[in-house]
Design a protein around this motif. Structure first.
Motif, mmCIF file in Angstrom:
data_model
loop_
_atom_site.group_PDB
_atom_site.id
_atom_site.type_symbol
_atom_site.label_atom_id
_atom_site.label_comp_id
_atom_site.label_asym_id
_atom_site.label_seq_id
_atom_site.Cartn_x
_atom_site.Cartn_y
_atom_site.Cartn_z
ATOM 1 N N TYR A 1 -7.203 -4.545 -1.319
ATOM 2 C CA TYR A 1 -6.124 -3.562 -1.325
ATOM 3 C C TYR A 1 -6.500 -2.364 -0.458
ATOM 4 O O TYR A 1 -5.669 -1.825 0.277
ATOM 5 N N ASP A 2 -7.759 -1.958 -0.527
ATOM 6 C CA ASP A 2 -8.225 -0.836 0.292
ATOM 7 C C ASP A 2 -8.082 -1.134 1.780
ATOM 8 O O ASP A 2 -7.825 -0.236 2.583
ATOM 9 N N CYS A 3 -8.262 -2.403 2.143
ATOM 10 C CA CYS A 3 -8.104 -2.786 3.548
ATOM 11 C C CYS A 3 -6.664 -2.564 3.996
ATOM 12 O O CYS A 3 -6.422 -2.051 5.099
ATOM 13 N N ALA A 4 -5.711 -2.947 3.154
ATOM 14 C CA ALA A 4 -4.302 -2.701 3.468
ATOM 15 C C ALA A 4 -4.020 -1.199 3.492
ATOM 16 O O ALA A 4 -3.302 -0.703 4.365
ATOM 17 N N TYR A 5 -4.599 -0.469 2.560
ATOM 18 C CA TYR A 5 -4.410 0.985 2.500
ATOM 19 C C TYR A 5 -4.912 1.650 3.777
ATOM 20 O O TYR A 5 -4.293 2.601 4.284
ATOM 21 N N SER A 6 -6.009 1.161 4.317
ATOM 22 C CA SER A 6 -6.598 1.796 5.499
ATOM 23 C C SER A 6 -5.705 1.671 6.726
ATOM 24 O O SER A 6 -5.862 2.418 7.695
ATOM 25 N N TYR A 7 -4.746 0.757 6.696
ATOM 26 C CA TYR A 7 -3.832 0.578 7.823
ATOM 27 C C TYR A 7 -2.912 1.779 7.985
ATOM 28 O O TYR A 7 -2.507 2.120 9.097
ATOM 29 N N ASN A 8 -2.553 2.431 6.852
ATOM 30 C CA ASN A 8 -1.587 3.539 6.965
ATOM 31 C C ASN A 8 -1.806 4.664 5.960
ATOM 32 O O ASN A 8 -1.077 5.647 5.970
ATOM 33 N N GLY A 9 -2.768 4.547 5.060
ATOM 34 C CA GLY A 9 -3.132 5.648 4.184
ATOM 35 C C GLY A 9 -2.106 6.049 3.156
ATOM 36 O O GLY A 9 -1.953 7.232 2.859
ATOM 37 N N ALA A 10 -1.366 5.074 2.573
ATOM 38 C CA ALA A 10 -0.394 5.385 1.526
ATOM 39 C C ALA A 10 -0.328 4.213 0.553
ATOM 40 O O ALA A 10 -0.323 3.047 0.962
ATOM 41 N N ASP A 11 -0.284 4.530 -0.749
ATOM 42 C CA ASP A 11 -0.192 3.454 -1.743
ATOM 43 C C ASP A 11 1.095 2.661 -1.597
ATOM 44 O O ASP A 11 1.108 1.437 -1.797
ATOM 45 N N SER A 12 2.195 3.345 -1.267
ATOM 46 C CA SER A 12 3.460 2.625 -1.103
ATOM 47 C C SER A 12 3.332 1.581 0.001
ATOM 48 O O SER A 12 3.813 0.444 -0.134
ATOM 49 N N TYR A 13 2.672 1.946 1.083
ATOM 50 C CA TYR A 13 2.483 1.030 2.200
ATOM 51 C C TYR A 13 1.572 -0.132 1.798
ATOM 52 O O TYR A 13 1.883 -1.301 2.060
ATOM 53 N N ALA A 14 0.439 0.178 1.172
ATOM 54 C CA ALA A 14 -0.498 -0.872 0.779
ATOM 55 C C ALA A 14 0.141 -1.834 -0.219
ATOM 56 O O ALA A 14 -0.084 -3.049 -0.167
ATOM 57 N N LEU A 15 0.956 -1.303 -1.118
ATOM 58 C CA LEU A 15 1.651 -2.175 -2.075
ATOM 59 C C LEU A 15 2.683 -3.046 -1.381
ATOM 60 O O LEU A 15 2.873 -4.212 -1.742
ATOM 61 N N ALA A 16 3.369 -2.494 -0.394
ATOM 62 C CA ALA A 16 4.365 -3.279 0.337
ATOM 63 C C ALA A 16 3.711 -4.504 0.966
ATOM 64 O O ALA A 16 4.236 -5.631 0.878
ATOM 65 N N ILE A 17 2.569 -4.321 1.608
ATOM 66 C CA ILE A 17 1.849 -5.445 2.211
ATOM 67 C C ILE A 17 1.365 -6.408 1.134
ATOM 68 O O ILE A 17 1.529 -7.634 1.235
#
Length: 390
Positions: free
Chosen positions: A292-308
């Motif tokens: 999940y942190d890897c997805a978060y690092s793409y854009n720095g937002a929980d909403s974004y990381a959750l979307a992915i």
């Protein structure tokens, strides 16, 4: 009456009017920075000839949807049935490319395609702002983060200098993200790879290059092959323990505090995990691991990381979020937003093409309808407004 975003733009423009005349002076300083990084004078002059600032960059900078849109609205259009169906088509169409990326970097194809879907709607919405203009504007006039814009501007010119892409190909967002999976220029320089074997790294015209580069990004961010990003959980009533993506503990820690998977099953997964509740205690909760942190690092937002993360699950055939969001005005999918826009058009409002993308015209029309209904005029495309129009 000015909208808040329009007011910000006007105020910003007024405050910088004396400086606008110094754009050429600013460009001269940028040229020196670019030259120091190996950009030739001829490349700089060719890329900036006739360049003028675009102050819309400043307005967009102050209105990022990941941070201003309710998370249930943000996810509704990025995890809807259309997004899932089209993503599954991409999985079939590009199966050999995705298989090669999996083998090369260890990142599963569903996550790669989920990034693609969230970032550019599978290549259909990569952005239209010329990067050289957008980043030069930010470097000269942004009220904050000027260092970021300056570095990305120079990185853009380095891409042009390398010969991988021409300035005309480099169009994207106000912050410089471009291509199928929306790399910013400095990330491109670090992590873009050749995925189709032609010796170039072209994230604009080569799907293979873009998908392999995204897999490389995730791998370099610490992706753990075969592990989960996380899953939805039930949190016991009265829970008062730690929360947050970075407050990570072993799964046994969370089990001892009464957490279960949303379907009632026992927790699972290796490594440490954090508990996030992006809409508070009354909304969905998730246990999130390193991926999940890897997805978060793409854009720095929980909403974004959750979307992915949720989209990657749905592309695997798993269900989406099970717990209801804490709102009495349910979010709309893109299909429902198109219906809403059609209803507004039928009532005489000019909202442009009913495409499911909610711009200022649609928001103003919704506000007018809300006033007629005695509702607070928010301009939000929600279920109550759509129901009232049906």
């Amino acid at each position: 009456m000015l909208t808040r975003s329009a007011a910000i733009l006007v105020a910003t423009c007024l405050s910088t009017l004396p400086a606008l005349a110094n754009f050429d002076t600013c460009l001269s300083g940028l040229k020196a920075a670019a030259t120091a990084k190996g950009v030739s004078g001829s490349t700089f002059d060719r890329a900036t000839r006739g360049l003028e600032p675009d102050m819309k960059v400043i307005e967009l900078m102050n209105n990022q949807p990941e941070f201003k849109t309710p998370i249930w609205d943000y996810l509704a259009t990025l995890n809807d049935e259309e997004k899932v169906a089209e993503g599954q088509q991409m999985l079939r169409r590009y199966a050999p490319i995705l298989a090669a990326a999996e083998a090369r970097f260890g990142v599963d194809r569903h996550t790669i395609v989920a990034v693609w879907g969230v970032e550019s709607d599978y290549g259909k919405a990569g952005g239209t702002m010329p990067l050289v203009q957008a980043l030069a504007t930010g470097a000269c006039y942004a009220p904050r983060r000027q260092g970021f814009f300056r570095d990305e501007f120079v990185s853009t010119l380095r891409i042009i200098e390398r010969g991988d892409l021409e300035a005309r190909d480099l169009k994207g967002s106000w912050a410089g993200a471009f291509g199928h999976t929306q790399f910013i220029p400095s990330t491109y320089l670090r992590l873009a790879v050749d995925g189709d074997g032609d010796g170039r790294r072209d994230l604009v015209n080569s799907v293979a290059d873009a998908l392999h580069s995204t897999a490389n990004f995730m791998a370099k961010a610490g992706w753990q092959t075969g592990n989960t990003w996380g899953y939805e959980v039930r949190v016991p009533d009265g829970y008062s323990g730690p929360t947050g993506r970075t407050s990570k503990h072993p799964v046994s820690f969370w089990t001892a505090r009464g957490l279960r998977k949303v379907n009632g099953a026992a927790l699972s997964g290796s490594g440490k995990a954090g508990l996030i509740m992006p809409a508070g205690r009354d909304g969905p909760a998730f246990l999130v691991f390193k991926n999940y942190d890897c997805a978060y690092s793409y854009n720095g937002a929980d909403s974004y990381a959750l979307a992915i993360s949720i989209l990657s699950d749905r592309l695997k055939g798993r269900p989406g979020i099970q717990t209801a969001w804490p709102t009495d005005d349910p979010p709309l999918s893109r299909a429902e937003r198109r219906i809403l826009q059609q209803k507004l058009t039928a009532r005489g409002y000019d909202v442009g093409e009913p495409d499911g993308r909610v711009g200022q015209k649609t928001r103003e029309a919704i506000k007018d309808i809300e006033r007629q209904l005695g509702m607070k005029p928010t301009g939000r495309p929600g279920g109550r407004v759509l129901q009232a129009l049906r």
